[in-house]
Design an enzyme around this catalytic site. Structure first.
Site, short mmCIF file in Angstrom:
data_model
loop_
_atom_site.label_atom_id
_atom_site.label_comp_id
_atom_site.label_asym_id
_atom_site.label_seq_id
_atom_site.Cartn_x
_atom_site.Cartn_y
_atom_site.Cartn_z
N HIS A 160 3.40 -2.73 2.83
CA HIS A 160 3.97 -0.97 2.58
C HIS A 160 4.92 -1.04 1.71
O HIS A 160 6.16 -0.69 2.06
CB HIS A 160 3.33 0.07 3.70
CG HIS A 160 1.96 -0.81 3.98
ND1 HIS A 160 1.79 -0.84 4.78
CD2 HIS A 160 0.95 0.51 4.60
CE1 HIS A 160 0.78 -0.66 5.90
NE2 HIS A 160 -0.06 0.78 5.14
N ASP A 204 0.74 -0.92 -0.08
CA ASP A 204 -0.31 0.01 0.08
C ASP A 204 0.92 1.34 -0.14
O ASP A 204 2.09 1.56 -0.13
CB ASP A 204 -0.98 0.10 1.24
CG ASP A 204 -2.32 -1.41 1.09
OD1 ASP A 204 -1.96 -1.70 0.92
OD2 ASP A 204 -2.63 -0.30 1.84
#
Length: 255
Positions: free
Chosen positions: A207, A60
């Site tokens: 992430h 992400d």
């Protein structure tokens, strides 16, 4: 992703929802709706039950000029595919990384344009966040995403509806596979979370944009070879959904 692949994926998404039944979206207040309500309807995906040894790594908040490129290098090294839920404003800064990810067989998901607190913004602003990101992805890679992950993993009827209206399925992650890497917990902590909890059909949250930290990159240097040694194949979220569809067809045939 070419037109034929997009059509196939949309078919799988529709089937995923149909397999879980339908209900009146206004039958109960949002505050009372738990995971089971959305999961049974096929409105939100947390993981995909399957007997196949497959796992979906997701990243992400990117792209990040250095970390995304390093992650792509590692994925290529281990013949692994992943899904990148990108932020539209960052796509505009580094479109070449989005194009590269797509060219190398990875999937691009929508993660909003500015990463706002999604649970509290209005419906019009919400839709604008999604469509601006769709446009940014299209400009970078020539496709529009069919998957959406709300910032912070927050969800309600309005968020699910906006995702559907924009042609996307809402995707979260396996609760036991939240690496919390954005908190910079240390490389070993990230590795332990993934390896200790790895199950068939998991969706792992990581992430590729964590300012001032390369812990996720370093953790992948252990995670990827170890999971591969255990026999796992690394697939995109859309590929993972297809395993659910295969399982559903198998059940129907044998009923």
């Amino acid at each position: 992703m070419n037109r034929q692949a997009i059509v196939l994926l949309l078919t799988l998404i529709t089937a995923f929802g149909a397999a879980h039944g339908h209900a009146d979206a206004n039958s109960m207040p949002s505050s009372a709706k738990k995971r089971s309500y959305y999961e049974e309807r096929g409105d939100i995906v947390w993981e995909v039950p399957t007997d196949n040894k497959v796992i979906a790594l997701t990243f992400d908040d990117g792209p990040h000029k250095e970390h995304t490129a390093q992650i792509l290098n590692l994925l290529q090294q281990y013949d692994a595919r992943a899904t990148f839920f990108v932020v539209g404003s960052r796509v505009e800064k580094f479109p070449e990384l989005v194009a590269r990810a797509l060219d190398e067989g990875h999937e691009i998901g929508n993660h909003s344009y500015s990463h706002p607190p999604f649970y509290n913004i209005g419906a019009d602003a919400l839709r604008k966040e999604l469509t601006k990101t769709q446009d940014a992805i299209y400009q970078a890679a020539g496709i529009r995403s069919v998957l959406f992950r709300p910032p912070g993993g927050r969800y309600n009827d309005a968020i699910v509806s906006a995702s559907k209206e924009t042609g996307m399925l809402t995707v979260l992650w396996s609760w036991h596979q939240d690496t919390l890497d954005w908190r910079k917990p240390g490389v070993n902590a990230i590795v332990r979370t993934v390896l200790k909890n790895a199950r068939n059909g998991d969706i792992v949250l990581m992430h590729d944009f964590v300012p001032g930290s390369d812990q996720t990159v370093e953790a992948l240097k252990t995670i990827l070879p170890e999971l591969k040694e255990r026999g796992f194949s690394f697939v995109t979220v859309s590929e993972l959904l297809s395993y659910h569809e295969k399982s559903h067809k198998h059940i129907e045939v044998n009923d």
